[in-house]
Scaffold this motif. Structure first.
Motif, PDB file in Angstrom:
ATOM      1  N   ILE A 295       0.848  -1.197   0.000  1.00  0.00           N
ATOM      2  CA  ILE A 295       0.000   0.000   0.000  1.00  0.00           C
ATOM      3  C   ILE A 295       0.880   1.241   0.000  1.00  0.00           C
ATOM      4  O   ILE A 295       1.800   1.363   0.809  1.00  0.00           O
ATOM      5  N   GLU A 296       0.591   2.142  -0.901  1.00  0.00           N
ATOM      6  CA  GLU A 296       1.301   3.423  -0.966  1.00  0.00           C
ATOM      7  C   GLU A 296       0.277   4.550  -0.987  1.00  0.00           C
ATOM      8  O   GLU A 296      -0.703   4.495  -1.726  1.00  0.00           O
ATOM      9  N   THR A 297       0.501   5.565  -0.144  1.00  0.00           N
ATOM     10  CA  THR A 297      -0.377   6.732  -0.124  1.00  0.00           C
ATOM     11  C   THR A 297       0.417   7.945  -0.588  1.00  0.00           C
ATOM     12  O   THR A 297       1.556   8.156  -0.166  1.00  0.00           O
ATOM     13  N   THR A 335      -2.321   1.885  -4.682  1.00  0.00           N
ATOM     14  CA  THR A 335      -1.914   3.276  -4.499  1.00  0.00           C
ATOM     15  C   THR A 335      -3.148   4.131  -4.242  1.00  0.00           C
ATOM     16  O   THR A 335      -4.104   4.090  -5.023  1.00  0.00           O
ATOM     17  N   ILE A 336      -3.123   4.890  -3.135  1.00  0.00           N
ATOM     18  CA  ILE A 336      -4.203   5.832  -2.818  1.00  0.00           C
ATOM     19  C   ILE A 336      -3.613   7.235  -2.869  1.00  0.00           C
ATOM     20  O   ILE A 336      -2.707   7.557  -2.107  1.00  0.00           O
ATOM     21  N   VAL A 364      -7.851   5.648  -6.277  1.00  0.00           N
ATOM     22  CA  VAL A 364      -7.485   4.321  -5.776  1.00  0.00           C
ATOM     23  C   VAL A 364      -7.104   3.478  -6.998  1.00  0.00           C
ATOM     24  O   VAL A 364      -7.949   3.170  -7.834  1.00  0.00           O
ATOM     25  N   SER A 365      -5.816   3.122  -7.077  1.00  0.00           N
ATOM     26  CA  SER A 365      -5.293   2.424  -8.259  1.00  0.00           C
ATOM     27  C   SER A 365      -4.670   1.100  -7.841  1.00  0.00           C
ATOM     28  O   SER A 365      -4.060   0.998  -6.778  1.00  0.00           O
ATOM     29  N   ASP A 366      -4.810   0.094  -8.701  1.00  0.00           N
ATOM     30  CA  ASP A 366      -4.217  -1.212  -8.428  1.00  0.00           C
ATOM     31  C   ASP A 366      -3.496  -1.726  -9.660  1.00  0.00           C
ATOM     32  O   ASP A 366      -3.634  -1.179 -10.758  1.00  0.00           O
ATOM     33  N   ALA A 417      -7.451  -4.182 -19.406  1.00  0.00           N
ATOM     34  CA  ALA A 417      -7.368  -5.611 -19.084  1.00  0.00           C
ATOM     35  C   ALA A 417      -5.906  -6.041 -19.014  1.00  0.00           C
ATOM     36  O   ALA A 417      -5.135  -5.808 -19.937  1.00  0.00           O
ATOM     37  N   GLY A 418      -5.542  -6.628 -17.875  1.00  0.00           N
ATOM     38  CA  GLY A 418      -4.178  -7.097 -17.670  1.00  0.00           C
ATOM     39  C   GLY A 418      -3.229  -6.061 -17.122  1.00  0.00           C
ATOM     40  O   GLY A 418      -2.072  -6.377 -16.821  1.00  0.00           O
ATOM     41  N   HIS A 419      -3.684  -4.802 -16.967  1.00  0.00           N
ATOM     42  CA  HIS A 419      -2.788  -3.735 -16.525  1.00  0.00           C
ATOM     43  C   HIS A 419      -3.290  -2.992 -15.291  1.00  0.00           C
ATOM     44  O   HIS A 419      -2.599  -2.097 -14.803  1.00  0.00           O
ATOM     45  N   GLY A 420      -4.450  -3.310 -14.780  1.00  0.00           N
ATOM     46  CA  GLY A 420      -4.911  -2.665 -13.558  1.00  0.00           C
ATOM     47  C   GLY A 420      -6.044  -1.680 -13.775  1.00  0.00           C
ATOM     48  O   GLY A 420      -6.510  -1.463 -14.899  1.00  0.00           O
ATOM     49  N   THR A 421      -6.459  -1.074 -12.655  1.00  0.00           N
ATOM     50  CA  THR A 421      -7.621  -0.180 -12.648  1.00  0.00           C
ATOM     51  C   THR A 421      -7.330   1.022 -11.765  1.00  0.00           C
ATOM     52  O   THR A 421      -6.654   0.914 -10.744  1.00  0.00           O
TER      53      THR A 421
END
Length: 570
Positions: A295-297, A335-336, A364-366, A417-421
């Motif tokens: 987790i990174e803020t 990442t927030i 909010v990214s993953d 798809a395959g790279h996160g949201t």
């Protein structure tokens, strides 16, 4: 005016002629270039065949093998474009030939346009003779006809385009306006359909939430009282009770999420330091998400405060973080990020229900599996989930979407798809400079509550009895009433009532009307509302009225204690 029109017509004619001349010239130039390329290819093909024949007959000439030479030359008869072929020895005498002439070289001018090639034949550097090769080419008429159809199409296209070009600008403007109107109409229709869907879901949810939450309040309340009063009971019995409590709480959460999606939950927005809220959540998220998620803020300096319900914002961030964890089954990075943002009018007009202005952004990214475009179109719809059966209700993101929209904010999603949201929440900027922190209520001993009398008013006997028992458990004296009229009689007859705990929605007078009547008689009396669902009595535009205290059914004894102590602190 006539002279102007004539001048305009003359210029239009000149423009058409000039366009026609240019296009025909370009077409002729292209035809000449193409023909030159075609002729070069034909000559290259003829040269290749001539050299192949020369290589083939070299050995036969060396040994004076006449049948082999004739066989090689006869093989070329399969090509109808070959007019004549001749093979000569080193003395210039003809050895073999085919065609209309007995000596192809001597009668070279016959047969129309052609390509004539002479290729020397040698073996190990020793000259053995010559191969003569003549191939027919297209006549001028054939070459012209080859491009006649294309030329005619070019001329017709030129005329049509020249005429259409005169009105192209006006037509383009009209088409642009038409497209804009179509897009705007489609957006309006989509917004109307969404609004109608939200209204339908809201009415359905609101219709069942009040009675459903009342029933849950009775069930969960009595189960909690059972565990509090009989902690030494049979462990198997307590395990059954605990399991029932968990199931009831999940049912209450489901109802709350439906209310959030349909934008019917009561919000209590204040000036909130979003960066601090995110920092406070980091430890909770680390425990919730597990060790496999880093987790990174990232917090921007000078972050504005947002006008939002802090508790609901934290719930939304946790929902997004849990969804991100589920999208990273093998671990990953969450990442927030918080930042100040401004949404301009152009962007706002391209979105639904967005007001231009200043916002506090939470992203909010993953690094998870991401979403396909088809999934992205449905991701905020209720009950839509990509998780296996039993692992998701499909209400997490729809709840976040409803909360953000009810708060006057905006939500956007970007995923590959395959790279996160990455999901961005835009929260309205608060006009207050400092964060509104409610004072920490002092916890009172049970003996301090004995002089406090609470009047419980609810038309549901089960809820009323549970609330009374919970208050007794907390050390309060309790009176109860089943409706507003009975409650007013108790207030008029008893001057020692300190707190009114009333349901909002009741037959006859509502809880708000009862509270107003009580305040006219006892201005200092505290009021705490309880409700399973309320829309207009104490909530307007989705926001609690200023100074209103509300506890949502079903509630626990601990939650009731906190709200009652907050009354004195306020």
């Amino acid at each position: 005016m006539i002279a102007v029109l004539r001048r305009f017509a003359h210029r239009r004619t000149l423009a058409v002629i000039a366009s026609l001349v240019l296009l025909i010239g370009a077409s002729l130039g292209l035809a000449i270039y193409s023909e030159a390329r075609h002729d070069a290819q034909v000559r290259q093909s003829a040269a290749v065949q001539a050299h192949i024949l020369a290589d083939s007959v070299s050995a036969a000439l060396a040994f004076n093998d006449l049948p082999a030479i004739q066989q090689y030359t006869a093989a070329l008869r399969a090509n109808p474009d070959i007019v004549a072929v001749g093979v000569y020895d080193d003395k210039g005498r003809i050895v073999a030939a085919y065609g209309p002439e007995t000596d192809p070289m001597r009668d070279e001018g016959a047969g129309g346009p052609f390509i004539a090639l002479r290729v020397p034949v040698a073996e190990n550097g020793v000259p053995l003779g010559t191969v003569y090769f003549r191939q027919r080419t297209d006549t001028l008429m054939i070459r012209t006809l080859r491009y006649g159809g294309a030329g005619l199409l070019v001329v017709m296209a030129t005329l049509m385009l020249a005429v259409m070009a005169l009105d192209a600008r006006a037509l383009g403007r009209t088409n642009r306006r038409l497209r804009e109107e179509i897009v705007e109409r489609e957006r309006a229709e989509a917004a109307l359909r969404q609004s109608q869907k939200m209204e339908a879901v809201g009415r359905l949810t609101g219709g069942i939430a009040h009675d459903f939450n009342n029933m849950l309040a009775v069930i969960l309340g009595n189960l909690e009282l059972l565990m509090r009063r009989y902690p030494e009971a049979d462990p198997k019995l307590l395990r059954f009770v605990s399991s029932s409590l968990d199931a009831g709480k999940r049912a209450a959460t489901l109802t709350q999420r439906l209310l959030a999606f349909s934008r019917r939950q009561p919000l209590d927005p204040k000036a909130v330091d979003v960066g601090k809220s995110v920092a406070d959540l980091s430890e909770l998220l680390a425990r919730t998400l597990g060790e496999g998620i880093a987790i990174e803020t990232v917090r921007t300096a000078g972050l504005w405060r947002a006008h939002v319900d802090a508790g609901q914002l934290e719930t939304a961030i946790v929902n997004l973080a849990v969804n991100a964890r589920d999208a990273m089954p093998d671990g990953g990075k969450l990442t927030i990020e918080t930042a100040n943002a401004y949404l301009d009018r152009t962007y706002a007009q391209s979105q639904d229900e967005v007001t231009p202005g200043q916002y506090v952004m939470v992203a909010v990214s993953d690094t998870g599996t991401g979403m396909t475009p088809e999934v992205q179109e449905k991701v905020f719809e209720p009950f839509f989930t990509t998780k296996p059966p039993g692992l998701g209700t499909g209400l997490g993101l729809s709840q976040v979407h409803g909360f953000i929209k009810q708060s006057g904010g905006h939500i956007s999603l970007y995923s590959e798809a395959g790279h996160g949201t990455s999901i961005k929440l835009y929260l309205p900027r608060s006009g207050e400079d400092t964060e509104a922190f409610p004072p920490e209520p002092p916890r009172r001993a049970v003996s301090d509550r004995r002089h406090q009398t609470v009047l419980v008013v609810d038309d549901e006997a089960g809820v009323r009895d549970f609330a009374a028992e919970a208050l007794v458990e907390l050390g309060y004296d309790v009176l109860s009433a089943g409706d507003a009229d009975q409650a007013m009689r108790l207030v008029e007859d008893n001057g020692e009532i300190h707190i009114l705990l009333t349901d909002v929605v009741m037959p006859g007078k509502s809880g708000r009307e009862l509270a107003d009547a009580v305040h006219r008689l006892r201005p200092a009396m505290h009021v705490l509302y309880m409700t399973g669902y309320t829309q207009n009595a104490i909530v307007h535009n989705g926001v609690l009225d200023t100074g209103t205290h509300l506890i949502t059914k079903p509630f626990t004894v601990g939650q009731l204690e906190e709200e009652l102590e907050a009354l004195d602190a306020g």
